[in-house]
Scaffold this motif. Structure first.
Motif, short mmCIF file in Angstrom:
data_model
loop_
_atom_site.label_atom_id
_atom_site.label_comp_id
_atom_site.label_asym_id
_atom_site.label_seq_id
_atom_site.Cartn_x
_atom_site.Cartn_y
_atom_site.Cartn_z
N ARG A 83 -75.79 7.20 10.20
CA ARG A 83 -74.84 7.25 9.09
C ARG A 83 -73.91 6.05 9.19
NH1 ARG A 83 -71.70 12.60 8.94
NH2 ARG A 83 -73.68 13.33 8.06
N VAL A 84 -73.78 5.31 8.09
CA VAL A 84 -72.97 4.09 8.05
C VAL A 84 -71.92 4.24 6.96
CG1 VAL A 84 -72.98 1.59 7.77
CG2 VAL A 84 -74.97 2.74 8.78
N ASN A 85 -70.67 4.10 7.33
CA ASN A 85 -69.57 4.15 6.36
C ASN A 85 -68.99 2.73 6.22
OD1 ASN A 85 -66.62 4.55 5.42
ND2 ASN A 85 -67.56 6.55 5.10
N LEU A 86 -69.02 2.20 5.01
CA LEU A 86 -68.62 0.82 4.79
C LEU A 86 -67.29 0.72 4.06
CD1 LEU A 86 -71.98 -0.81 3.58
CD2 LEU A 86 -71.04 -0.75 5.90
N GLU A 87 -66.51 -0.27 4.45
CA GLU A 87 -65.30 -0.65 3.71
C GLU A 87 -65.50 -2.10 3.28
OE1 GLU A 87 -60.56 -1.69 4.38
OE2 GLU A 87 -61.72 -0.77 5.98
N GLU A 88 -65.44 -2.37 2.00
CA GLU A 88 -65.67 -3.72 1.50
C GLU A 88 -64.35 -4.46 1.31
OE1 GLU A 88 -69.84 -3.33 -0.99
OE2 GLU A 88 -67.95 -3.26 -2.10
#
Length: 273
Positions: free
Chosen positions: A107-112
């Motif tokens: 599971r990957v949670n991204l903040e751009e």
């Protein structure tokens, strides 16, 4: 230690101790080898990568092309720190959090990054008006410089910040402080320059150039605010748009209006207020 062991010569006791250590080391190496073999079994290969969070700038194709080739290992052996670095190397990704989720899912949670301005870094101590840009990029809403395709934001109305390296955060804060006064003029600050000597210059959307001078955020902001409150009286009196202003005067400021000049014998000067 029993009596029989104590009766053994010292060299025998030492030999037994060394032998025990060797056996323990061999067992540990064997266990480690088995564990490495197990975690590499096809049964533990990643089966899915679940991406959450900000994915406005990066779709599935972009992440697959830029991040997946950098991932090394199985569900069990993947180094999460290295995996995070792989995703944070993708353009527009500011921060990534990785978590193993059974069965065999990452599971990957991204903040751009959210672009707030264009960035031009200049050589330290150089005159921002004449020195060519050393580095171009973008500034996010946290005042951090990052690299991405500038064409991705060509439709966004972003200002340009230009100054010495490592001043992007300070410059973004100054731009935000000056923006309300510019709005009172019906303007926006399209460009903000900071020289190596600490002098500020603002270029408005109309093209007018304002020399703001040196000082803290509060000092420069107060100076520009007073200018914004009074300059409309000058432009209204002469029915002429502002071309430039110099606020670096202790008792006022100098302005130049389109088509309006004042001359002293043989020497043109700027109108002062």
């Amino acid at each position: 230690m029993n009596a029989a062991t104590a009766a053994l010569p010292a060299d025998i006791r030492l030999m037994n101790a060394v032998s025990a250590l060797l056996v323990a080391a061999l067992l540990a190496m064997a266990v480690w080898g088995v564990m490495r073999w197990v975690v590499r079994l096809p049964a533990f290969n990643l089966r899915a990568i679940q991406v959450e969070g900000d994915v406005t700038r990066n779709g599935t194709a972009s992440l697959r092309a830029n991040a997946l080739p950098r991932l090394q290992g199985s569900f069990l052996s993947l180094n999460l720190k290295e995996g995070r670095a792989a995703f944070e190397a993708v353009p527009w990704v500011r921060h990534a959090q990785l978590q193993r989720v059974w069965p065999m899912t990452l599971r990957v949670n991204l903040e751009e990054h959210r672009a707030a301005a264009y960035w031009e870094a200049r050589a330290d101590g150089a005159d921002a008006a004449t020195e060519s840009a050393m580095e171009r990029g973008l500034v996010n809403t946290f005042g951090e410089v990052f690299q991405a395709n500038l064409g991705d934001v060509e439709d966004e109305d972003l200002p340009t910040l230009a100054g010495p390296a490592h001043t992007a955060g300070v410059m973004l804060q100054m731009w935000r402080a000056l923006a309300p006064a510019a709005e009172r003029l019906g303007e926006s600050i399209e460009r903000l320059d900071l020289s190596g000597r600490g002098s500020w210059r603002a270029t408005l959307a109309s093209g007018a150039v304002i020399e703001l001078g040196r000082g803290s955020e509060a000092e420069v902001g107060a100076r520009f605010g007073e200018f914004a409150r009074s300059i409309t009286q000058v432009t209204a009196q002469y029915h002429s748009p502002l071309l430039s202003a110099d606020l670096r005067h202790a008792d006022g400021y100098a302005v130049r209006l389109r088509g309006v000049t004042i001359q002293t014998p043989g020497k043109p000067v700027n109108r002062k207020r």
